[in-house]
Scaffold this active site. Structure first.
Site, PDB file in Angstrom:
ATOM      1  N   PHE A  99      14.300   4.298   9.893  1.00 45.22           N
ATOM      2  CA  PHE A  99      12.930   3.873   9.614  1.00 45.22           C
ATOM      3  C   PHE A  99      12.084   5.127   9.429  1.00 45.22           C
ATOM      4  O   PHE A  99      11.911   5.911  10.355  1.00 45.22           O
ATOM      5  CB  PHE A  99      12.378   2.997  10.732  1.00 45.22           C
ATOM      6  N   VAL A 100      11.590   5.310   8.231  1.00 43.99           N
ATOM      7  CA  VAL A 100      10.838   6.527   7.902  1.00 43.99           C
ATOM      8  C   VAL A 100       9.348   6.222   7.723  1.00 43.99           C
ATOM      9  O   VAL A 100       8.985   5.108   7.335  1.00 43.99           O
ATOM     10  CB  VAL A 100      11.402   7.207   6.632  1.00 43.99           C
ATOM     11  N   ARG A 138       0.240   6.713   7.325  1.00 41.45           N
ATOM     12  CA  ARG A 138       0.501   6.840   5.886  1.00 41.45           C
ATOM     13  C   ARG A 138       0.056   8.194   5.359  1.00 41.45           C
ATOM     14  O   ARG A 138       0.509   8.663   4.329  1.00 41.45           O
ATOM     15  CB  ARG A 138      -0.251   5.748   5.108  1.00 41.45           C
ATOM     16  N   LYS A 148      17.288   3.329   0.365  1.00 38.05           N
ATOM     17  CA  LYS A 148      18.225   3.211   1.503  1.00 38.05           C
ATOM     18  C   LYS A 148      19.370   2.314   1.064  1.00 38.05           C
ATOM     19  O   LYS A 148      19.292   1.099   1.223  1.00 38.05           O
ATOM     20  CB  LYS A 148      17.514   2.489   2.667  1.00 38.05           C
ATOM     21  N   LYS A 154       0.809  -1.182   0.000  1.00 38.32           N
ATOM     22  CA  LYS A 154       0.000   0.000   0.000  1.00 38.32           C
ATOM     23  C   LYS A 154       0.860   1.257   0.000  1.00 38.32           C
ATOM     24  O   LYS A 154       0.364   2.356  -0.209  1.00 38.32           O
ATOM     25  CB  LYS A 154      -0.892   0.022   1.261  1.00 38.32           C
ATOM     26  N   GLY A 155       2.132   1.090   0.266  1.00 34.93           N
ATOM     27  CA  GLY A 155       3.018   2.232   0.507  1.00 34.93           C
ATOM     28  C   GLY A 155       3.132   3.234  -0.622  1.00 34.93           C
ATOM     29  O   GLY A 155       3.430   4.402  -0.392  1.00 34.93           O
ATOM     30  N   ASP A 188       4.246   3.428   6.275  1.00 36.54           N
ATOM     31  CA  ASP A 188       3.512   3.218   7.529  1.00 36.54           C
ATOM     32  C   ASP A 188       4.399   2.839   8.704  1.00 36.54           C
ATOM     33  O   ASP A 188       5.506   2.329   8.555  1.00 36.54           O
ATOM     34  CB  ASP A 188       2.470   2.115   7.350  1.00 36.54           C
ATOM     35  N   ASP A 196      14.761  -0.947   0.235  1.00 37.17           N
ATOM     36  CA  ASP A 196      15.616  -1.103   1.410  1.00 37.17           C
ATOM     37  C   ASP A 196      16.615  -2.225   1.108  1.00 37.17           C
ATOM     38  O   ASP A 196      17.668  -1.975   0.537  1.00 37.17           O
ATOM     39  CB  ASP A 196      14.702  -1.396   2.602  1.00 37.17           C
ATOM     40  N   GLU A 233       7.266   2.393  -6.368  1.00 35.16           N
ATOM     41  CA  GLU A 233       7.426   1.855  -5.020  1.00 35.16           C
ATOM     42  C   GLU A 233       7.707   3.003  -4.048  1.00 35.16           C
ATOM     43  O   GLU A 233       8.214   4.056  -4.452  1.00 35.16           O
ATOM     44  CB  GLU A 233       8.577   0.830  -5.060  1.00 35.16           C
ATOM     45  N   ASP A 234       7.369   2.808  -2.799  1.00 32.22           N
ATOM     46  CA  ASP A 234       7.648   3.847  -1.816  1.00 32.22           C
ATOM     47  C   ASP A 234       9.125   3.882  -1.432  1.00 32.22           C
ATOM     48  O   ASP A 234       9.744   4.936  -1.372  1.00 32.22           O
ATOM     49  CB  ASP A 234       6.766   3.677  -0.557  1.00 32.22           C
TER      50      ASP A 234
HETATM   51  P1  IMP Z   1      12.909  -4.401   0.947  1.00 34.01           P
HETATM   52  O1  IMP Z   1      12.425  -5.703   0.366  1.00 34.01           O
HETATM   53  O2  IMP Z   1      13.827  -4.625   2.108  1.00 34.01           O
HETATM   54  O3  IMP Z   1      13.551  -3.507  -0.114  1.00 34.01           O
HETATM   55  O4  IMP Z   1      11.681  -3.683   1.572  1.00 34.01           O
HETATM   56  C1  IMP Z   1      10.863  -2.885   0.875  1.00 34.01           C
HETATM   57  C2  IMP Z   1       9.565  -2.664   1.622  1.00 34.01           C
HETATM   58  O5  IMP Z   1       9.766  -2.604   3.036  1.00 34.01           O
HETATM   59  C3  IMP Z   1       8.976  -1.341   1.253  1.00 34.01           C
HETATM   60  O6  IMP Z   1       8.077  -1.498   0.191  1.00 34.01           O
HETATM   61  C4  IMP Z   1       8.295  -0.901   2.532  1.00 34.01           C
HETATM   62  O7  IMP Z   1       6.964  -1.376   2.536  1.00 34.01           O
HETATM   63  C5  IMP Z   1       9.053  -1.558   3.632  1.00 34.01           C
HETATM   64  N1  IMP Z   1      10.012  -0.624   4.277  1.00 34.01           N
HETATM   65  C6  IMP Z   1      11.357  -0.634   4.188  1.00 34.01           C
HETATM   66  N2  IMP Z   1      11.908   0.357   4.892  1.00 34.01           N
HETATM   67  C7  IMP Z   1      10.889   1.051   5.420  1.00 34.01           C
HETATM   68  C8  IMP Z   1      10.821   2.244   6.244  1.00 34.01           C
HETATM   69  O8  IMP Z   1      11.812   2.880   6.614  1.00 34.01           O
HETATM   70  N3  IMP Z   1       9.569   2.643   6.578  1.00 34.01           N
HETATM   71  C9  IMP Z   1       8.442   1.998   6.184  1.00 34.01           C
HETATM   72  N4  IMP Z   1       8.457   0.905   5.421  1.00 34.01           N
HETATM   73  C10 IMP Z   1       9.666   0.429   5.036  1.00 34.01           C
HETATM   74 MG    MG Z   2       6.069  -1.368   0.230  1.00 31.03          MG
END
Ligand code: IMP
Ligand code: MG
Length: 177
Positions: free
Chosen positions: A153-154, A166, A132, A44-45, A160, A104, A100-101
């Site tokens: 963590f943002v 959100r 990140k 949903k981000g 969220d 990470d 994508e939001d």
């Molecule tokens: P990844 O698979 O580790 O790249 O994670 C990506 C997903 O993790 C994003 O789509 C977010 O939903 C969530 N996420 C990662 N870091 C944060 C953060 O700092 N705040 C909120 N959601 C995050």
């Molecule tokens: Mg996400």
């Protein structure tokens, strides 16, 4: 909902976000000139970002959404990704722009790209509001990045904290993270 607003610091202001979204929209419009785009939002981000971004893309476009689960908890990627809700339409022969939001570890996006490639789109690109780099654990090319940020963590502007916050206009972080 846990009350955290007192410990929340503004990290990226609404004004900075607006400016960046406009810039991204301009670049995307230029890059895809003469083409149609299918914007795929990751629920949903991405919804707030997507809603603002598509209004800055001056091209014929369609939107579709999917939802993935990648997180064991709010803070750390479990590495296990699955499609919780799939796209409504086929993306065969289309220019897919994934919105994508935040990226990470990159595990979610890595999985999504591999999955969407099997559906034979004409092209696939990634647009992420936030990146990140410190946690990136896969080889990923992000075509459009809004802001490259520290390992915090943002929350807000779609992102969220335990399902909430959100709807903040800005991106904030918890002082403890
Ligand atoms: P990844 O698979 O580790 O790249 O994670 C990506 C997903 O993790 C994003 O789509 C977010 O939903 C969530 N996420 C990662 N870091 C944060 C953060 O700092 N705040 C909120 N959601 C995050
Ligand atoms: Mg996400």
């Amino acid at each position: 909902m846990e009350k955290i607003l007192d410990n929340l610091k503004v990290y990226i202001s609404a004004e900075e976000i607006r400016k960046k979204v406009k810039e991204l929209g301009k670049i995307i419009t230029k890059d895809y000139m003469g083409e149609e785009v299918t914007v795929v939002g990751v629920l949903k981000g991405s919804v707030i970002f997507l809603a603002d971004l598509i209004r800055e893309i001056k091209l014929p476009l369609m939107i579709d959404f999917l939802e993935l689960s990648s997180y064991g908890n709010e803070y750390k990627s479990s590495g296990v990704v699955k499609i919780v809700k799939d796209l409504t339409h086929s993306v065969e022969n289309q220019n897919v722009l994934i919105v994508e939001d935040i990226i990470d570890s990159g595990l979610t996006m890595d999985y999504l790209i591999a999955n969407l490639k099997t559906r034979h789109p004409k092209s696939i690109k990634i647009c992420s509001l936030l990146f990140k780099p410190s946690n990136l654990s896969v080889n990923l090319k992000i075509d459009y990045t809004g802001f490259t940020i520290e390992n915090r963590f943002v929350i807000g502007y779609g992102l969220d904290y335990k399902g909430g916050y959100r709807n903040l206009e800005y991106i904030g972080y918890l002082e403890s993270t």
